[in-house]
Write a protein that holds these residues in place. Structure first.
Motif, PDB file in Angstrom:
ATOM      1  N   PHE A  15       0.821  -1.197   0.000  1.00 60.82           N
ATOM      2  CA  PHE A  15       0.000   0.000   0.000  1.00 60.82           C
ATOM      3  C   PHE A  15       0.865   1.261   0.000  1.00 60.82           C
ATOM      4  N   LEU A  16       1.929   1.234   0.787  1.00 60.44           N
ATOM      5  CA  LEU A  16       2.846   2.380   0.843  1.00 60.44           C
ATOM      6  C   LEU A  16       3.489   2.622  -0.515  1.00 60.44           C
ATOM      7  N   LEU A  54      -4.861  12.359   0.670  1.00 55.13           N
ATOM      8  CA  LEU A  54      -4.608  11.534   1.849  1.00 55.13           C
ATOM      9  C   LEU A  54      -5.667  11.761   2.925  1.00 55.13           C
ATOM     10  N   VAL A  55      -6.101  13.016   3.070  1.00 51.82           N
ATOM     11  CA  VAL A  55      -7.150  13.307   4.051  1.00 51.82           C
ATOM     12  C   VAL A  55      -8.443  12.586   3.668  1.00 51.82           C
ATOM     13  N   SER A 107       2.530   8.211   7.939  1.00 55.67           N
ATOM     14  CA  SER A 107       3.904   8.460   7.488  1.00 55.67           C
ATOM     15  C   SER A 107       3.896   9.257   6.190  1.00 55.67           C
ATOM     16  N   LEU A 108       2.921   8.973   5.320  1.00 57.71           N
ATOM     17  CA  LEU A 108       2.786   9.749   4.086  1.00 57.71           C
ATOM     18  C   LEU A 108       2.323  11.169   4.370  1.00 57.71           C
ATOM     19  N   SER A 153      -2.330  -0.337   8.021  1.00 64.36           N
ATOM     20  CA  SER A 153      -2.143   0.302   9.330  1.00 64.36           C
ATOM     21  C   SER A 153      -2.223   1.824   9.216  1.00 64.36           C
ATOM     22  N   LYS A 154      -2.607   2.423  10.313  1.00 64.76           N
ATOM     23  CA  LYS A 154      -2.662   3.873  10.404  1.00 64.76           C
ATOM     24  C   LYS A 154      -1.266   4.477  10.257  1.00 64.76           C
TER      25      LYS A 154
END
Length: 520
Positions: free
Chosen positions: A268-269, A358-359, A315-316, A309-310
């Protein structure tokens, strides 16, 4: 026997000579009973639906010519009885090719000589197909037939076995499955077939334990593409037939080995980082839309929810915040006369757009509560923000608008101190940028932003509402349309403050409490 009955027997392939007359006196009692059971419409159904029922003739007979079971006259006659003509035509063509194979078909039928098993397949509509086949082929290819046909008479003579499969959903598929037992190259035979047809062949092959047929159908399914509906059919049928263990290569297309949450985070990252750093703006927007839609679909599926994970998402967020601070720091020091100012401002808009995306993801995954506090704590970024021309910075204020809309809808639950801190840090910037936000972006819904801001303000304690709304009152009178119109919030606050005042120490002396004791 009547001429019409003899004609019907010839059409079904029971008699090998079309010119042969058939007399009841020449028919043995056992044969008559067998014929009556096979061809009478009123014959009783088998004990188990769609399972071959084996019966044995007591005579060693002359075997009729193979597959003289369908003629063009029979097909013409079925037209008047509303039979499925297309299916019967395909059966006729299939058996014609089978009886007279060419090099491509590679059937091993002719070399085996006369058949010794009379196989009848009967559809639910009463249509039946009779065919003479070979016991050794059936027994070798099908474990079901191997068990049922392992019977000899007392003198150890080969017997004429009679097999009837009744109440079939699709006679054509049953006939073709039997034909495939004679095929030397099943893979080649299935090449180019419709996937639904192969699924039907797989179902029949599993029912009669035709292992080579099952294997060939699975190899076909593994190699051909599927549509969305076909994927569901494949998965459903494999589960229904309990072939999941045998179809691991087929299922590898849609399943993977159990993975740890760390591995999911890494994937995902990588995907999100790729989108955030993409150089082609058009492709970046398309991938944002796609991934957002997939995440929303996943969020609605609680049983198979993607476990990301949150920490990965935040981190992004920190990475984007760092880029924004760096870009704004450079923008405050750059000379307006230099040509690279435009590129830097484009980078600010890009990073702000990334943060908005991202929000949205955090809100969809119900993980945005910590981000509200994180955004409220960006005092340094807010100071840098006010030093840059509005036309370059307004995208940053859209982040504040997103949060207020989500809070106003109840999609984010944070303490009142955090809500007040958010407005204390970013509300002035939102006021300043609101006009540019409306004009520069069609995606900004003015009413949506104003309603979200109003609802967020009204969740605060009365004194904080008063401070914010009185400040807005002065600004709105001077700025007009470039300031959010939150009159609705102002009106509600006014009624709360001056009309419907609530006292914390309301007199409850008028309440009467009566306690009654009841005997058990």
């Amino acid at each position: 026997m009547a001429t019409r009955e003899v004609s019907a027997m010839i059409k079904q392939g029971f008699l090998s000579d079309p010119t042969l007359s058939f007399s009841p006196s020449r028919t043995a009692a056992a044969a008559t009973e067998t014929l009556s059971r096979l061809y009478s419409p009123s014959s009783s159904p088998p004990q188990q639906q769609q399972q071959p029922q084996i019966s044995e003739s007591t005579r060693s007979t002359h075997h009729p010519t193979l597959f003289e079971m369908m003629s063009q006259e029979q097909l013409q006659e079925t037209t008047t009885t509303n039979k499925p003509i297309k299916s019967q035509s395909r059966i006729f063509k299939l058996l014609s090719e089978f009886k007279n194979p060419n090099i491509r078909d590679s059937f091993s039928y002719l070399a085996l000589g006369p058949g010794n098993v009379r196989l009848t397949v009967v559809g639910k509509d009463g249509f039946r197909v009779c065919m003479d086949v070979h016991k050794n082929v059936l027994a070798e290819k099908s474990r079901f037939f191997a068990e049922k046909l392992a019977i000899r008479d007392k003198e150890n003579r080969e017997m004429l076995h009679v097999v009837e499969i009744s109440e079939c959903d699709d006679v054509e598929v049953y006939v073709e499955t039997v034909v495939l037992m004679y095929c030397d190259d099943l893979k080649r035979r299935l090449l180019g077939e419709d996937l639904d047809k192969v699924l039907a062949l797989l179902k029949v092959s599993a029912a009669i334990m035709f292992d080579l047929g099952i294997q060939s159908c699975l190899e076909y399914l593994e190699a051909v593409p599927w549509s969305g509906d076909q994927e569901e059919k494949v998965i459903s049928l494999l589960g229904e037939l309990k072939l999941v263990d045998s179809a691991t290569e087929v299922l590898q297309r849609i399943t993977s080995e159990p993975s740890t949450s760390r591995r999911a985070d890494d994937i995902f990252l990588k995907l999100l980082s790729g989108v955030l750093q993409a150089k082609d703006d058009k492709c970046r927007r398309e991938m944002k839309t796609l991934i957002s839609r997939l995440i929303r679909e996943d969020a609605s599926n609680y049983e198979n929810r993607l476990d990301v994970s949150k920490d990965t998402l935040y981190s992004l967020c920190h990475r984007c915040l760092g880029s924004l601070i760096l870009c704004l720091s450079e923008a405050t020091c750059i000379d307006d006369s230099k040509g690279d100012r435009g590129a830097l401002m484009a980078e600010i808009a890009r990073e702000a757009d990334n943060m908005q995306w991202l929000v949205d993801i955090l809100i969809d995954k119900r993980m945005c509560d910590e981000f509200v506090k994180l955004w409220a704590d960006q005092k340094e970024l807010a100071i840098l923000h006010c030093k840059i021309p509005t036309m370059y910075r307004h995208e940053i204020s859209r982040i504040t608008a997103q949060l207020c809309i989500a809070i106003g809808r109840g999609h984010i639950l944070v303490p009142k101190d955090t809500r007040f801190s958010l407005l204390s840090t970013w509300l002035e910037a939102l006021y300043e940028d609101f006009g540019w936000m409306r004009r520069a972006s069609r995606s900004v819904d003015r009413k949506l932003v104003e309603d979200g801001l109003s609802q967020t303000i009204l969740t605060l304690p009365m004194l904080q509402q008063q401070a914010i709304l009185l400040n807005w009152f002065d600004r709105f009178l001077n700025k007009g349309g470039d300031c959010p119109n939150i009159q609705k919030a102002f009106e509600i606050w006014w009624r709360r403050a001056f009309i419907r005042q609530y006292s914390a120490d309301q007199d409850s002396s008028h309440l009467q409490i009566t306690v009654c004791d009841y005997q058990k």
